[in-house]
Design an enzyme around this catalytic site. Structure first.
Site, short mmCIF file in Angstrom:
data_model
loop_
_atom_site.label_atom_id
_atom_site.label_comp_id
_atom_site.label_asym_id
_atom_site.label_seq_id
_atom_site.Cartn_x
_atom_site.Cartn_y
_atom_site.Cartn_z
N ASP A 1 5.78 -14.44 -20.27
CA ASP A 1 6.63 -15.56 -20.67
C ASP A 1 7.44 -16.02 -19.47
OD1 ASP A 1 6.04 -15.43 -23.57
OD2 ASP A 1 7.05 -13.49 -23.43
N ASP B 1 10.87 -18.33 -18.41
CA ASP B 1 12.09 -19.04 -18.79
C ASP B 1 12.59 -19.82 -17.59
OD1 ASP B 1 11.87 -17.78 -21.22
OD2 ASP B 1 13.30 -16.19 -20.72
N ASP C 1 22.68 -9.85 -18.52
CA ASP C 1 22.94 -8.43 -18.79
C ASP C 1 22.64 -7.52 -17.61
OD1 ASP C 1 20.20 -8.85 -19.05
OD2 ASP C 1 20.17 -8.45 -21.20
#
Length: 542
Positions: free
Chosen positions: A77, A79, A176
């Protein structure tokens, strides 16, 4: 002197929250240092970056995709992060959709059907001290309380809404882990690193940005993400930093305030991204085997049982081979023990096979599925997998031909295959159905006829050859041919055209005997599912 002492105490207690946070030092790392292979970058992600930059915005590939590229892996994926607002992003693409309330992002969609791909585009977020956020009573779903609010937290400090836009350095500080806070510009092939993510990637360390305890309070789901990343990257030698690991178990109760639907999604990420077994080991190693989500507790508890372990291994294998996986299948395997026990109890009470199984499924849904609801598509798929299992025992008549055409046949068969793998059913039954499902019409009819003849021969020596014999076909019923619960209908040889003459004891001919009555084999009527549910064998009562 007293005033100076008070100021000093205030500086240690109150003022740290008002100081400018450390956003890290920006480093623009060239390709000669990071070594990312540009051929590993998805072309559609490049299109999104190029479109945003041509429109005058900043745009980078961000997050786990950059981490995987640094490790020489091809990301699944991609982003993109940008300084364009969600509305500005949406205006640039023909098929773009703004989603989410807690974090507003844009899904840019390419292709259609199963071949479609989604590039997730997020706007740089500003760092805002949680103490300055508007406190809200409720959770992410409190629509009325959060209406018109850009930043909100609950009483524990958990961020309920965060849609305040800011510069890239503040966006990096809001992420994070250091290895997920790097930005890659595919046009200049530069990696922008604020928190020494490249260093941590090379050292194989998973380190939280900022104070871990504070970050877990902001979003307790980060505890699950830490476990997932450790499990995913353990094969590459990654380990959690000691300071990142230390507060995890103590902050586990904070997950009680997270909506169950979000916890359910995080559970599926643990179990369906190719490292289910490693995730379970990481949960146990970090003292998180219980308390995250009730259904996940059951998975961890049963992970060492042969049937559940086979299902977890099968899921990991399919992901590694690029095959699709469905949560309904894995959860059906995990809860089969409960369904089977409830089914057996009802059979012992004399309830017919299919009603007993249906009632058992309802009982397990009520007890285990909970707030996620077992009555939606997930539950419907699980129910269909379970309800197929006694139908696999019937291999004569029209049943096999109708069963193999069911949309969920493959899932039901894979479930049967795992049952055979752990010795719950005869492997011959699994092999028969695999061959039948792949054969042509003529071969299928020959296979069904062979089963019928075999059953006929098995019954020929006894009186059962003159009639029909029924057996219970519960989950533990046995059978020579794996055809539990099948009603055997034996074709009797038709009489000869001339009357038969039977000799008497002394050899004299007696009067001709009446011809034997021919018994015809009845076929299962169309729409025989009702017969299955009523009698458990699909054949009409004599």
């Amino acid at each position: 002197m007293i005033k100076q002492l008070i100021d000093k105490l205030l500086d240690k207690t109150v003022r740290p929250t008002l100081r400018r946070p450390r956003f890290g030092k920006r480093e623009d790392v060239p390709v000669s240092v990071h070594g990312i292979d540009p051929s590993l970058v998805d072309g559609r992600a490049l299109d999104v970056v190029h479109t945003l930059k041509r429109a005058g915005y900043e745009a980078y590939i961000v997050g786990g995709a950059v981490r995987d590229l640094l490790l020489g892996l091809r990301p699944k994926d991609f982003d993109v992060a940008t300084n364009a607002t969600p509305e500005q992003v949406k205006a640039l693409f023909r098929r773009a959709f703004i989603i989410g309330r807690r974090f507003r992002i844009v899904h840019v969609v390419f292709g259609r059907g199963r071949e479609h791909e989604v590039i997730e585009v997020s706007t740089f977020r500003a760092y805002v001290d949680p103490s300055q956020a508007e406190p809200v009573v409720g959770d992410e779903r409190s629509t009325r309380a959060l209406a018109g609010v850009s930043l909100a937290v609950d009483a524990s400090g958990r961020v309920l809404r965060d849609n305040v836009w800011g510069p890239i350095e503040q966006d990096a500080a809001r992420r994070d882990f250091t290895i997920n806070a790097m930005y890659y510009d595919p046009e200049t092939q530069t990696v922008v690193d604020f928190h020494q993510g490249i260093r941590d990637a090379r050292k194989r360390v998973l380190r939280m940005i900022g104070d871990p305890a504070t970050r877990y309070r902001e979003d307790p789901v980060r505890i699950i993400r830490a476990v997932r990343f450790e499990a995913k990257l353990s094969r590459l030698g990654f380990k959690l930093d000691a300071k990142t690991r230390a507060p995890m178990a103590a902050h586990l109760p904070l997950l009680a305030d997270v909506p169950p639907s979000r916890l359910f999604d995080e559970m599926l990420k643990l179990l369906q991204t190719g490292h289910a077994l490693a995730s379970i080991e990481a949960l146990r190693a970090n003292g998180l085997a219980r308390g995250i989500y009730p259904l996940l507790d059951v998975v961890v508890e049963r992970a060492d049982e042969p049937f559940v372990r086979a299902a977890l291994q099968d899921t990991d294998r399919r992901v590694a081979e690029g095959k699709p996986v469905a949560p309904s299948f894995l959860l059906a395997c995990v809860l089969w023990q409960d369904v089977r026990a409830a089914w057996q109890r009802r059979l012992a009470d004399g309830v017919p096979v299919f009603p007993a199984l249906s009632e058992a499924v309802d009982e397990v849904f009520d007890a285990r599925i909970g707030d996620v609801s077992g009555r939606g598509k997930l539950g419907a798929d699980m129910r269909e997998i379970w309800m197929m299992q006694p139908r696999f025992d019937k291999r004569t008549g029209n049943g096999p031909f109708t069963l193999v055409e069911q949309p969920r046949f493959r899932a039901g068969f894979d479930f049967l295959r795992l049952r055979a793998q752990v010795g719950e059913v005869d492997e011959e039954l699994s092999h028969w159905w695999e061959t039948f499902s792949q054969a042509g019409e003529a071969v299928r009819r020959d296979m069904v006829e062979a089963v019928r003849l075999e059953q006929q021969r098995a019954k020929a020596p006894g009186k059962a050859s003159r009639g029909r014999c029924r057996r219970d076909d519960g989950p533990d019923a046995g059978g020579t041919n794996g055809a539990n619960g099948v009603t055997a209908e034996v074709a009797v040889t038709p009489p000869s055209p001339t009357p038969a003459v039977s000799p008497s004891a002394d050899g004299d001919a007696q009067a001709p005997t009446a011809p034997r009555k021919r018994r015809r084999r009845r076929r299962k009527p169309a729409g025989g599912a009702a017969g299955d549910a009523a009698t458990g064998d699909g054949a009409p009562d004599a």
